[in-house]
Scaffold this motif. Structure first.
Motif, PDB file in Angstrom:
ATOM      1  N   THR A 191      30.796  45.224 103.301  1.00 31.56           N
ATOM      2  CA  THR A 191      29.673  43.519 103.557  1.00 31.56           C
ATOM      3  C   THR A 191      30.209  42.862 101.664  1.00 31.56           C
ATOM      4  OG1 THR A 191      28.363  45.780 104.065  1.00 31.56           O
ATOM      5  CG2 THR A 191      27.398  43.655 103.062  1.00 31.56           C
ATOM      6  N   VAL A 192      30.213  41.273 102.337  1.00 34.17           N
ATOM      7  CA  VAL A 192      30.169  40.650 101.204  1.00 34.17           C
ATOM      8  C   VAL A 192      28.985  40.113 101.020  1.00 34.17           C
ATOM      9  CG1 VAL A 192      31.881  38.514 100.593  1.00 34.17           C
ATOM     10  CG2 VAL A 192      32.706  40.038 102.272  1.00 34.17           C
ATOM     11  N   SER A 193      29.148  38.430 101.135  1.00 34.78           N
ATOM     12  CA  SER A 193      27.494  37.874 101.068  1.00 34.78           C
ATOM     13  C   SER A 193      28.019  36.302 101.184  1.00 34.78           C
ATOM     14  CB  SER A 193      26.774  38.277 100.001  1.00 34.78           C
ATOM     15  OG  SER A 193      25.908  37.457  99.235  1.00 34.78           O
ATOM     16  N   ASN A 194      27.560  35.297 101.398  1.00 34.37           N
ATOM     17  CA  ASN A 194      27.347  33.877 101.297  1.00 34.37           C
ATOM     18  C   ASN A 194      27.890  33.978  99.189  1.00 34.37           C
ATOM     19  OD1 ASN A 194      24.214  33.853 100.465  1.00 34.37           O
ATOM     20  ND2 ASN A 194      24.486  32.275 101.472  1.00 34.37           N
ATOM     21  N   SER A 195      27.815  34.720  98.531  1.00 38.38           N
ATOM     22  CA  SER A 195      28.054  34.720  97.217  1.00 38.38           C
ATOM     23  C   SER A 195      28.855  34.940  96.461  1.00 38.38           C
ATOM     24  CB  SER A 195      27.295  35.469  96.381  1.00 38.38           C
ATOM     25  OG  SER A 195      25.730  35.294  96.357  1.00 38.38           O
ATOM     26  N   GLY A 196      29.834  35.513  97.912  1.00 38.63           N
ATOM     27  CA  GLY A 196      31.124  35.845  97.809  1.00 38.63           C
ATOM     28  C   GLY A 196      31.928  34.248  98.032  1.00 38.63           C
ATOM     29  N   PHE A 197      30.890  33.610  98.376  1.00 39.73           N
ATOM     30  CA  PHE A 197      32.057  31.441  98.906  1.00 39.73           C
ATOM     31  C   PHE A 197      31.135  30.190  98.037  1.00 39.73           C
ATOM     32  CE2 PHE A 197      32.484  35.093 102.777  1.00 39.73           C
ATOM     33  CZ  PHE A 197      34.384  34.807 102.531  1.00 39.73           C
ATOM     34  N   TYR A 198      30.179  31.019  97.980  1.00 40.16           N
ATOM     35  CA  TYR A 198      29.493  29.831  97.120  1.00 40.16           C
ATOM     36  C   TYR A 198      28.482  30.543  96.415  1.00 40.16           C
ATOM     37  CZ  TYR A 198      29.675  28.873 102.007  1.00 40.16           C
ATOM     38  OH  TYR A 198      30.274  28.868 103.420  1.00 40.16           O
ATOM     39  N   PRO A 199      27.980  29.482  95.044  1.00 40.17           N
ATOM     40  CA  PRO A 199      27.973  29.502  93.863  1.00 40.17           C
ATOM     41  C   PRO A 199      25.551  29.341  94.433  1.00 40.17           C
ATOM     42  CG  PRO A 199      27.699  27.464  93.607  1.00 40.17           C
ATOM     43  CD  PRO A 199      28.809  28.016  94.725  1.00 40.17           C
ATOM     44  N   GLY A 200      25.300  30.107  93.353  1.00 35.78           N
ATOM     45  CA  GLY A 200      23.308  30.291  93.545  1.00 35.78           C
ATOM     46  C   GLY A 200      22.964  31.166  94.178  1.00 35.78           C
ATOM     47  N   GLY A 201      23.718  31.962  94.896  1.00 39.10           N
ATOM     48  CA  GLY A 201      23.117  32.738  95.908  1.00 39.10           C
ATOM     49  C   GLY A 201      22.480  34.553  94.581  1.00 39.10           C
ATOM     50  N   GLY A 202      23.181  34.173  93.720  1.00 34.32           N
ATOM     51  CA  GLY A 202      22.799  35.208  93.173  1.00 34.32           C
ATOM     52  C   GLY A 202      22.890  34.829  91.154  1.00 34.32           C
ATOM     53  N   GLY A 203      23.232  35.529  90.398  1.00 26.12           N
ATOM     54  CA  GLY A 203      23.340  35.014  89.041  1.00 26.12           C
ATOM     55  C   GLY A 203      24.903  35.898  88.546  1.00 26.12           C
ATOM     56  N   ILE A 204      26.053  35.768  87.281  1.00 27.74           N
ATOM     57  CA  ILE A 204      26.792  35.473  87.276  1.00 27.74           C
ATOM     58  C   ILE A 204      27.116  36.766  87.421  1.00 27.74           C
ATOM     59  CG2 ILE A 204      26.206  35.918  84.899  1.00 27.74           C
ATOM     60  CD1 ILE A 204      28.690  33.799  86.247  1.00 27.74           C
ATOM     61  N   LEU A 205      27.027  38.081  87.292  1.00 28.78           N
ATOM     62  CA  LEU A 205      28.143  38.915  87.737  1.00 28.78           C
ATOM     63  C   LEU A 205      27.469  39.006  88.984  1.00 28.78           C
ATOM     64  CD1 LEU A 205      26.152  41.697  85.082  1.00 28.78           C
ATOM     65  CD2 LEU A 205      28.334  40.078  85.464  1.00 28.78           C
ATOM     66  N   TYR A 206      26.443  39.347  90.035  1.00 32.31           N
ATOM     67  CA  TYR A 206      26.292  39.127  91.220  1.00 32.31           C
ATOM     68  C   TYR A 206      27.876  38.212  91.888  1.00 32.31           C
ATOM     69  CZ  TYR A 206      25.272  40.069  95.756  1.00 32.31           C
ATOM     70  OH  TYR A 206      24.943  40.758  97.607  1.00 32.31           O
ATOM     71  N   VAL A 207      27.476  36.698  91.789  1.00 34.12           N
ATOM     72  CA  VAL A 207      28.500  36.115  92.415  1.00 34.12           C
ATOM     73  C   VAL A 207      29.833  36.616  91.896  1.00 34.12           C
ATOM     74  CG1 VAL A 207      29.231  33.950  92.905  1.00 34.12           C
ATOM     75  CG2 VAL A 207      26.464  33.619  92.261  1.00 34.12           C
ATOM     76  N   THR A 208      30.433  36.884  90.862  1.00 36.10           N
ATOM     77  CA  THR A 208      31.590  37.194  90.374  1.00 36.10           C
ATOM     78  C   THR A 208      32.040  37.829  91.658  1.00 36.10           C
ATOM     79  OG1 THR A 208      30.996  36.166  88.411  1.00 36.10           O
ATOM     80  CG2 THR A 208      32.815  37.145  88.832  1.00 36.10           C
ATOM     81  N   ALA A 209      31.063  39.127  91.819  1.00 39.91           N
ATOM     82  CA  ALA A 209      31.254  40.585  92.044  1.00 39.91           C
ATOM     83  C   ALA A 209      31.576  39.962  93.414  1.00 39.91           C
ATOM     84  CB  ALA A 209      30.597  41.498  92.037  1.00 39.91           C
ATOM     85  N   LYS A 210      31.033  39.050  94.272  1.00 44.72           N
ATOM     86  CA  LYS A 210      30.762  39.050  95.560  1.00 44.72           C
ATOM     87  C   LYS A 210      32.359  38.569  95.994  1.00 44.72           C
ATOM     88  CE  LYS A 210      28.240  41.512  97.336  1.00 44.72           C
ATOM     89  NZ  LYS A 210      28.637  43.143  98.157  1.00 44.72           N
ATOM     90  N   HIS A 211      32.690  37.800  94.530  1.00 48.15           N
ATOM     91  CA  HIS A 211      33.824  36.362  94.804  1.00 48.15           C
ATOM     92  C   HIS A 211      35.453  37.724  95.223  1.00 48.15           C
ATOM     93  CE1 HIS A 211      31.838  32.922  94.880  1.00 48.15           C
ATOM     94  NE2 HIS A 211      33.265  32.690  94.650  1.00 48.15           N
ATOM     95  N   ALA A 212      35.115  39.045  94.411  1.00 43.59           N
ATOM     96  CA  ALA A 212      36.250  39.907  93.953  1.00 43.59           C
ATOM     97  C   ALA A 212      36.300  40.390  95.171  1.00 43.59           C
ATOM     98  CB  ALA A 212      35.696  40.904  92.722  1.00 43.59           C
ATOM     99  N   VAL A 213      34.706  40.761  96.295  1.00 46.21           N
ATOM    100  CA  VAL A 213      35.401  41.476  97.277  1.00 46.21           C
ATOM    101  C   VAL A 213      36.259  40.408  98.624  1.00 46.21           C
ATOM    102  CG1 VAL A 213      33.428  42.727  99.308  1.00 46.21           C
ATOM    103  CG2 VAL A 213      32.576  43.095  96.993  1.00 46.21           C
ATOM    104  N   VAL A 214      36.426  39.386  98.049  1.00 49.64           N
ATOM    105  CA  VAL A 214      36.539  38.503  99.610  1.00 49.64           C
ATOM    106  C   VAL A 214      37.974  39.209  99.093  1.00 49.64           C
ATOM    107  CG1 VAL A 214      37.118  36.733  99.762  1.00 49.64           C
ATOM    108  CG2 VAL A 214      35.356  36.843  99.855  1.00 49.64           C
ATOM    109  N   GLY A 215      38.163  38.712  97.760  1.00 51.61           N
ATOM    110  CA  GLY A 215      40.340  39.076  97.629  1.00 51.61           C
ATOM    111  C   GLY A 215      40.604  40.538  98.145  1.00 51.61           C
ATOM    112  N   LEU A 216      39.261  41.590  97.713  1.00 50.93           N
ATOM    113  CA  LEU A 216      39.925  42.726  97.569  1.00 50.93           C
ATOM    114  C   LEU A 216      39.801  43.359  99.362  1.00 50.93           C
ATOM    115  CD1 LEU A 216      40.237  46.097  96.543  1.00 50.93           C
ATOM    116  CD2 LEU A 216      37.825  45.759  97.486  1.00 50.93           C
ATOM    117  N   ILE A 217      39.348  42.300  99.766  1.00 46.59           N
ATOM    118  CA  ILE A 217      39.360  42.203 101.726  1.00 46.59           C
ATOM    119  C   ILE A 217      41.261  41.936 102.178  1.00 46.59           C
ATOM    120  CG2 ILE A 217      38.647  41.411 103.664  1.00 46.59           C
ATOM    121  CD1 ILE A 217      35.870  41.555 102.894  1.00 46.59           C
TER     122      ILE A 217
END
Length: 260
Positions: free
Chosen positions: A141-167
């Motif tokens: 499970t990713v999130s639109n926060s894995g691609f765009y800012p504003g759907g969470g704060g600095i930690l959540y958005v950065t972590a979800k971007h990391a999940v995209v790289g992990l995939i």
């Protein structure tokens, strides 16, 4: 024949929200399911609803041993493991970096990244041999926060971007035996909780005043998603028959956020 007939799946963070919707959809599609979750009461509720179709494992995704135990219990109960779904996550209540006290930053980072990133790594690592043996699939499970800012704060958005790289990296490492993909939900009516102590105003996501209306108005489809709205994509990506040439990809299920 049901799409996941005779398949066995393990879902982390599967006792509530999107995870539970995936578990229930997998069962309807013919799969047996093991659920790893930290919430005992919600695990008990799930087991009561599906006493024959699943097993539950109480544990913490940040602990590798708990993931390994869940895999072992799954194989003991159902004979194999074909699918791993990583879903457990914490939110950060939209807190920007400037509002994270320096002395709090490391602790908050460690807690959120241990659940949202390391938890997925632990699950995949524990399941890897079984998935390879059975030409299996991973869905995270990713999130639109894995691609765009504003759907969470600095930690959540950065972590979800990391999940995209992990995939992408796992798809590269685990090919050709195992396919690895993700689903990227947009705002969803769930009670996802934030890291303890990150904000004195933090509350479950769908308890935030105006959350549902604001989420609906932010996307072209003009409605907030239910957990069930995303579940079909987890079926498609888990099926070697329905998506045999798909790996390293993320399906967006976000109400059209990309079209804004």
């Amino acid at each position: 024949m049901k799409t996941l007939e005779a398949k066995v799946a393990m879902v982390s963070g599967g006792a509530d929200g999107i995870g539970r919707a995936v578990v229930e959809r997998y069962i309807r599609e013919g799969a047996k399911v093991a659920v790893l979750d930290i919430n005992e009461s919600k695990l008990e509720s799930l087991k009561a609803a599906y006493p024959e179709e699943l097993i539950t494992v109480h544990g913490d995704v940040t602990c590798y041993e708990d993931n390994a135990r869940a895999v072992a219990d799954t194989v003991a109960a159902f004979g194999k493991l074909d699918i791993f779904v990583g879903n457990a996550a914490l939110f950060d209540y939209f807190v920007p970096l400037r509002k994270l006290a320096p002395e709090q930053l490391e602790q908050s980072f460690d807690k959120l990244f241990h659940v949202n990133v390391l938890g997925y790594m632990n699950g995949v690592r524990a399941a890897m041999a079984e998935l390879k043996r059975n030409q299996g699939a991973v869905v995270l499970t990713v999130s639109n926060s894995g691609f765009y800012p504003g759907g969470g704060g600095i930690l959540y958005v950065t972590a979800k971007h990391a999940v995209v790289g992990l995939i992408k990296q796992l798809a590269y490492e685990m090919a050709p035996d195992v396919r690895v993909n993700g689903v990227s939900p947009g705002a969803t009516d769930t009670e996802m909780k934030s890291v303890d102590g990150i904000s004195d105003r933090a509350q479950p996501l769908n308890h935030i005043n105006g959350f549902r209306d604001n989420a609906a108005n932010a996307v072209p489809l003009k409605r907030i998603a239910s957990p069930e709205d995303h579940a079909a994509f987890y079926v498609v990506l888990a099926s070697n028959e329905q998506s045999p040439m798909t790996t390293g990809c993320v399906i967006h299920s976000d109400g059209g956020w990309v079209a804004r």
